[in-house]
Design a protein around this motif. Sequence first.
Motif, PDB file in Angstrom:
ATOM      1  N   ASN A  75      -4.414  35.532  24.348  1.00 19.50           N
ATOM      2  CA  ASN A  75      -4.926  34.353  23.666  1.00 19.50           C
ATOM      3  C   ASN A  75      -6.433  34.241  23.902  1.00 19.50           C
ATOM      4  O   ASN A  75      -6.874  33.896  24.993  1.00 19.50           O
ATOM      5  N   LEU A  76      -7.224  34.525  22.884  1.00 15.47           N
ATOM      6  CA  LEU A  76      -8.676  34.467  23.032  1.00 15.47           C
ATOM      7  C   LEU A  76      -9.175  33.048  23.287  1.00 15.47           C
ATOM      8  O   LEU A  76     -10.226  32.851  23.892  1.00 15.47           O
ATOM      9  N   ARG A  77      -8.425  32.047  22.844  1.00 18.56           N
ATOM     10  CA  ARG A  77      -8.818  30.656  23.114  1.00 18.56           C
ATOM     11  C   ARG A  77      -8.771  30.365  24.605  1.00 18.56           C
ATOM     12  O   ARG A  77      -9.590  29.603  25.117  1.00 18.56           O
ATOM     13  N   ALA A  78      -7.811  30.958  25.309  1.00 18.07           N
ATOM     14  CA  ALA A  78      -7.736  30.756  26.761  1.00 18.07           C
ATOM     15  C   ALA A  78      -9.001  31.283  27.431  1.00 18.07           C
ATOM     16  O   ALA A  78      -9.561  30.643  28.331  1.00 18.07           O
ATOM     17  N   ILE A  79      -9.469  32.433  26.975  1.00 16.19           N
ATOM     18  CA  ILE A  79     -10.708  33.000  27.509  1.00 16.19           C
ATOM     19  C   ILE A  79     -11.873  32.054  27.235  1.00 16.19           C
ATOM     20  O   ILE A  79     -12.675  31.756  28.122  1.00 16.19           O
TER      21      ILE A  79
END
Length: 178
Positions: A75-79
């Motif tokens: 999940n790129l949003r978590a990054i």
Amino acid sequence: MTISPTFDIGDRESLLALLRGARDIADGIEGASFAFSGDVASEASEQEAINADVFYPSIISLVILLVLFFFSFHNLRAIMFATIALVAGIVLDLGFAAVAVGELNMITSSFGALLVGLGIDFGIHIAIRYEMIRKSNSSPEDAMAETFGVIVLPVAIGAVTTSIAFYSLCFSQTVGFR
């Protein structure tokens, strides 16, 4: 021969100007060798090192961290959210240091890289737990509620113990730590 400044040794700009001027004079004298030592030279060398290296370790740490995140999380949003929280925390820390201390020294300037490593831990715990719960087909809202329900106590304990470790530096005899 001993030469001492007429200004406070804490005045870093005057200190650097004095040492640069002395080096320029020494370089212009043929056949003689000069060495600079003592508090003035030591403080000036420390300030030159801070000016050259204050942000590089932090930037390198952050870039390595982002590369690890990219390969570790789906999940790129978590990054993105973990990194934004981390950078905001470091900016607040540096702002506090600028107001409370007034300047960075060799010790405080190295805290940026340290904070990248320590500061991201809590975001990693939350992101990993959220991904694990989401994989079990929970809705995003349920996954977030369960994540915070499970992770709040361990993260809070980690934050308290880390804070205690940092606040114990207040008792150090080294001014840079206080």
